[in-house]
Design a protein around this motif. Structure first.
Motif, mmCIF file in Angstrom:
data_model
loop_
_atom_site.group_PDB
_atom_site.id
_atom_site.type_symbol
_atom_site.label_atom_id
_atom_site.label_comp_id
_atom_site.label_asym_id
_atom_site.label_seq_id
_atom_site.Cartn_x
_atom_site.Cartn_y
_atom_site.Cartn_z
ATOM 1 N N TYR A 31 0.845 -1.184 0.000
ATOM 2 C CA TYR A 31 0.000 0.000 0.000
ATOM 3 C C TYR A 31 0.883 1.237 0.000
ATOM 4 C CZ TYR A 31 -3.740 -3.074 1.744
ATOM 5 O OH TYR A 31 -4.658 -4.074 1.899
ATOM 6 N N TYR A 33 0.440 5.512 0.702
ATOM 7 C CA TYR A 33 -0.507 6.399 1.375
ATOM 8 C C TYR A 33 -0.112 7.853 1.219
ATOM 9 C CZ TYR A 33 -1.417 2.078 4.023
ATOM 10 O OH TYR A 33 -1.708 0.782 4.401
ATOM 11 N N TYR A 35 -0.798 11.161 3.651
ATOM 12 C CA TYR A 35 -1.315 11.723 4.891
ATOM 13 C C TYR A 35 -1.154 13.238 4.857
ATOM 14 C CZ TYR A 35 -1.806 7.320 7.461
ATOM 15 O OH TYR A 35 -2.212 6.087 7.903
ATOM 16 N N LEU A 43 -1.415 13.260 12.111
ATOM 17 C CA LEU A 43 -1.553 12.988 10.686
ATOM 18 C C LEU A 43 -2.931 12.398 10.407
ATOM 19 C CD1 LEU A 43 1.603 13.046 11.153
ATOM 20 C CD2 LEU A 43 1.715 11.559 9.146
ATOM 21 N N LEU A 45 -5.200 10.465 7.372
ATOM 22 C CA LEU A 45 -5.128 9.808 6.079
ATOM 23 C C LEU A 45 -5.971 10.563 5.058
ATOM 24 C CD1 LEU A 45 -4.173 7.289 4.483
ATOM 25 C CD2 LEU A 45 -6.413 6.297 5.029
ATOM 26 N N PHE A 88 2.473 13.956 3.656
ATOM 27 C CA PHE A 88 3.438 12.874 3.783
ATOM 28 C C PHE A 88 3.037 11.708 2.889
ATOM 29 C CE2 PHE A 88 6.074 14.224 7.278
ATOM 30 C CZ PHE A 88 5.278 15.095 7.987
ATOM 31 N N ASP A 95 7.524 -6.143 6.476
ATOM 32 C CA ASP A 95 8.583 -6.694 7.317
ATOM 33 C C ASP A 95 8.630 -6.032 8.683
ATOM 34 O OD1 ASP A 95 10.837 -7.062 4.515
ATOM 35 O OD2 ASP A 95 9.400 -8.462 5.377
ATOM 36 N N TYR A 96 7.915 -4.962 8.846
ATOM 37 C CA TYR A 96 7.946 -4.242 10.120
ATOM 38 C C TYR A 96 6.552 -4.196 10.733
ATOM 39 C CZ TYR A 96 12.632 -2.336 10.799
ATOM 40 O OH TYR A 96 13.955 -2.163 11.077
ATOM 41 N N GLY A 97 5.872 -5.314 10.772
ATOM 42 C CA GLY A 97 4.563 -5.378 11.403
ATOM 43 C C GLY A 97 3.593 -4.402 10.778
ATOM 44 N N GLN A 98 3.581 -4.373 9.463
ATOM 45 C CA GLN A 98 2.730 -3.431 8.752
ATOM 46 C C GLN A 98 3.086 -1.993 9.128
ATOM 47 O OE1 GLN A 98 0.469 -4.287 6.284
ATOM 48 N NE2 GLN A 98 1.463 -6.256 6.487
ATOM 49 N N ASN A 99 4.331 -1.750 9.362
ATOM 50 C CA ASN A 99 4.805 -0.406 9.634
ATOM 51 C C ASN A 99 4.673 0.462 8.405
ATOM 52 O OD1 ASN A 99 6.135 1.806 10.733
ATOM 53 N ND2 ASN A 99 8.112 1.081 9.986
ATOM 54 N N PHE A 100 4.723 1.760 8.639
ATOM 55 C CA PHE A 100 4.718 2.737 7.577
ATOM 56 C C PHE A 100 6.075 3.409 7.530
ATOM 57 C CE2 PHE A 100 0.144 3.076 6.672
ATOM 58 C CZ PHE A 100 -0.347 2.320 7.706
ATOM 59 N N PHE A 102 7.773 6.690 6.177
ATOM 60 C CA PHE A 102 7.317 8.002 5.747
ATOM 61 C C PHE A 102 8.399 8.765 5.007
ATOM 62 C CE2 PHE A 102 3.205 8.588 7.697
ATOM 63 C CZ PHE A 102 3.179 7.588 8.647
ATOM 64 N N GLY A 103 7.976 9.561 4.067
ATOM 65 C CA GLY A 103 8.857 10.556 3.489
ATOM 66 C C GLY A 103 8.997 11.743 4.424
ATOM 67 N N PRO A 104 9.831 12.720 4.073
ATOM 68 C CA PRO A 104 10.075 13.873 4.943
ATOM 69 C C PRO A 104 8.919 14.865 4.967
ATOM 70 C CG PRO A 104 11.284 14.106 2.905
ATOM 71 C CD PRO A 104 10.673 12.743 2.871
#
Lengths: 112, 111
Positions: A31, A33, A35, A43, A45, A88, A95-100, A102-104
């Motif tokens: 996915y 996104y 934000y 943040l 969505l 964002f 690989d990170y528990g559905q982590n996100f 983010f860009g800066p």
């Protein structure tokens, strides 16, 4: 590691279209996104797109995904002063528990 | 908005003191996250949790620890605060197939 990049600033005139661009490196992202962060707030969505889609439209927002180039864009039609915020881009990393990741963030300034 | 709150919203603390930030969610979400936000860096993951007592490190975990004894609460502890930990901290939660919902943030200043 994974990396998401965005330009940091964008200025547009009220009524014009805004295009915010993002590039990412993880080809396994499922996915992607967008934000929005208003001053002093968390943040929220705006929209998201599955990695097997090319485009998604939601009212004034259009998301384009070029998976080959790992490029994501957000177009805001008829930009209003209330659209001024930081936007964002984020990718979902299983690989990170559905982590996100983010860009800066891109600070959008809408000029009257 | 999803029910996710952070406390405190603002804190000033001295270098070397321990600090605990709290995140509370009422959505029964499985996953919870702590991020820090710094200019030019976006949000960087500190730690995350994928269930009660199940936590793991993120990208910038040094100097931080977390605990999750209940589904609804995720605590972030700075063992001995340093000036480099001055930042805005965001908590987030999500279910299995939902987007992440964010708290309003905690502005921490270490002097």
């Amino acid at each position: 590691g994974e990396d998401v990049e965005q330009s940091l600033f964008l200025s547009v005139r009220e009524g014009d279209s805004s295009v915010i661009n993002c590039t990412y490196t993880d080809s396994s992202s499922t996915y992607l996104y967008w934000y929005k962060q208003e001053p002093g707030a968390g943040l929220q969505l705006l929209t998201y797109i599955f990695s097997n889609m090319d485009m998604k439209q939601d009212q004034r927002l259009t998301v384009l995904l070029n998976k080959k180039d790992k490029h994501l864009s957000l177009r805001i039609a008829d930009t209003q002063t209330g659209d001024s915020a930081i936007y964002f881009c984020a990718e979902s990393n299983p690989d990170y528990g559905q982590n996100f990741v983010f860009g800066p963030g891109t600070r959008l300034s809408v000029l009257p | 908005d999803a029910g996710i709150t952070q406390s405190p919203r603002h804190k000033v603390t001295e270098t070397g003191t321990p600090v605990t930030l709290r995140c509370h969610q009422t959505e029964n979400h499985r996953y919870m996250y702590w991020y820090r936000q710094d200019p030019g860096h976006g949000l960087r993951l500190i730690h995350y949790s994928y269930g009660v007592k199940d936590t793991d490190k993120g990208e910038v975990s040094d100097g931080y620890s977390v605990s999750r004894s209940k589904t609804e609460d995720f605590l972030l502890t700075l063992e001995s605060a340093t000036s480099s930990q001055t930042s805005v901290y965001f908590c987030a939660s999500r279910g299995e197939d939902t987007e992440a919902f964010f708290g309003q943030g905690t502005r921490l200043t270490v002097v």
